[in-house]
Design an enzyme around this catalytic site. Sequence first.
Site, PDB file in Angstrom:
ATOM      1  N   PHE A   1       0.842  -1.198   0.000  1.00  0.00           N
ATOM      2  CA  PHE A   1       0.000   0.000   0.000  1.00  0.00           C
ATOM      3  C   PHE A   1       0.873   1.243   0.000  1.00  0.00           C
ATOM      4  O   PHE A   1       2.047   1.205   0.355  1.00  0.00           O
ATOM      5  CB  PHE A   1      -0.930   0.015   1.224  1.00  0.00           C
ATOM      6  N   CYS A   2       0.276   2.353  -0.429  1.00  0.00           N
ATOM      7  CA  CYS A   2       0.936   3.659  -0.406  1.00  0.00           C
ATOM      8  C   CYS A   2      -0.142   4.712  -0.226  1.00  0.00           C
ATOM      9  O   CYS A   2      -1.319   4.381  -0.049  1.00  0.00           O
ATOM     10  CB  CYS A   2       1.761   3.886  -1.670  1.00  0.00           C
ATOM     11  N   THR A   3       0.211   5.955  -0.288  1.00  0.00           N
ATOM     12  CA  THR A   3      -0.736   7.025   0.038  1.00  0.00           C
ATOM     13  C   THR A   3      -1.918   7.082  -0.922  1.00  0.00           C
ATOM     14  O   THR A   3      -3.065   7.112  -0.504  1.00  0.00           O
ATOM     15  CB  THR A   3      -0.027   8.391   0.051  1.00  0.00           C
TER      16      THR A   3
ATOM     17  N   VAL B   1      -4.118   4.591   0.784  1.00  0.00           N
ATOM     18  CA  VAL B   1      -4.576   4.812   2.150  1.00  0.00           C
ATOM     19  C   VAL B   1      -5.706   5.835   2.204  1.00  0.00           C
ATOM     20  O   VAL B   1      -6.676   5.673   2.963  1.00  0.00           O
ATOM     21  CB  VAL B   1      -3.402   5.284   3.046  1.00  0.00           C
TER      22      VAL B   1
END
Length: 210
Positions: A77-79, A106
């Site tokens: 996952f990342c922003t 996220v």
Amino acid sequence: MPGVDPNKAVGTYVEPKDWNALISDPEVLLIDTRNDYEVAIGTFKGAVDPKTETFREFPEYIKANFDPAKHKKVAMFCTGGIRCEKASSYMLGEGFEAVYHLKGGVLKYFEEVPQEESLWDGDCFVFDNRVTVRHDLSEGEYDQCHACRHPVDAKDRESEHYSPGVSCPHCWDTLSEKTRRSAIDRQKQIELAKARNLPHPIGFNYKAEA
């Protein structure tokens, strides 16, 4: 990196509503693909922190720590989801079979998953003047050091090494004199622009100038 093309190969997108079930699987290796200062603000419970200063370090970290033969299921996952497209494409190319990533990142998870069901711990770093946001997307309590762009909390701001726009506990001992002078001059410009109610620059990356 040569051969990494999300348009040709990308991991399996996972909707935010299905994310909790996936990362609760004990066989799933959960990797936070963001940089160290972002992870320090908040991350999913049980996520692995690569401790990378830049995304360029990610491939070497994967090669040194994980084996496609052992790690059958990987979730990342990342922003906002973009970085994971590149990361998942890379990992597929390295032979990892089942690679998943959070669709929309996220921030989309915050939008769609009720806070009482959240598996997120902390705030989320964002690349705008808010610096961080909580699960309800309200602005967090962090400021940002405009010299190194590292988030600073209340404790950091109490440090003798914190000078707004010039330095913070994370960078005060790594700034060259040239960079420090530039930061001081830039802060004066910011304060002057604020006083005149004019747009002003946010900051700069001292590592590029040091």
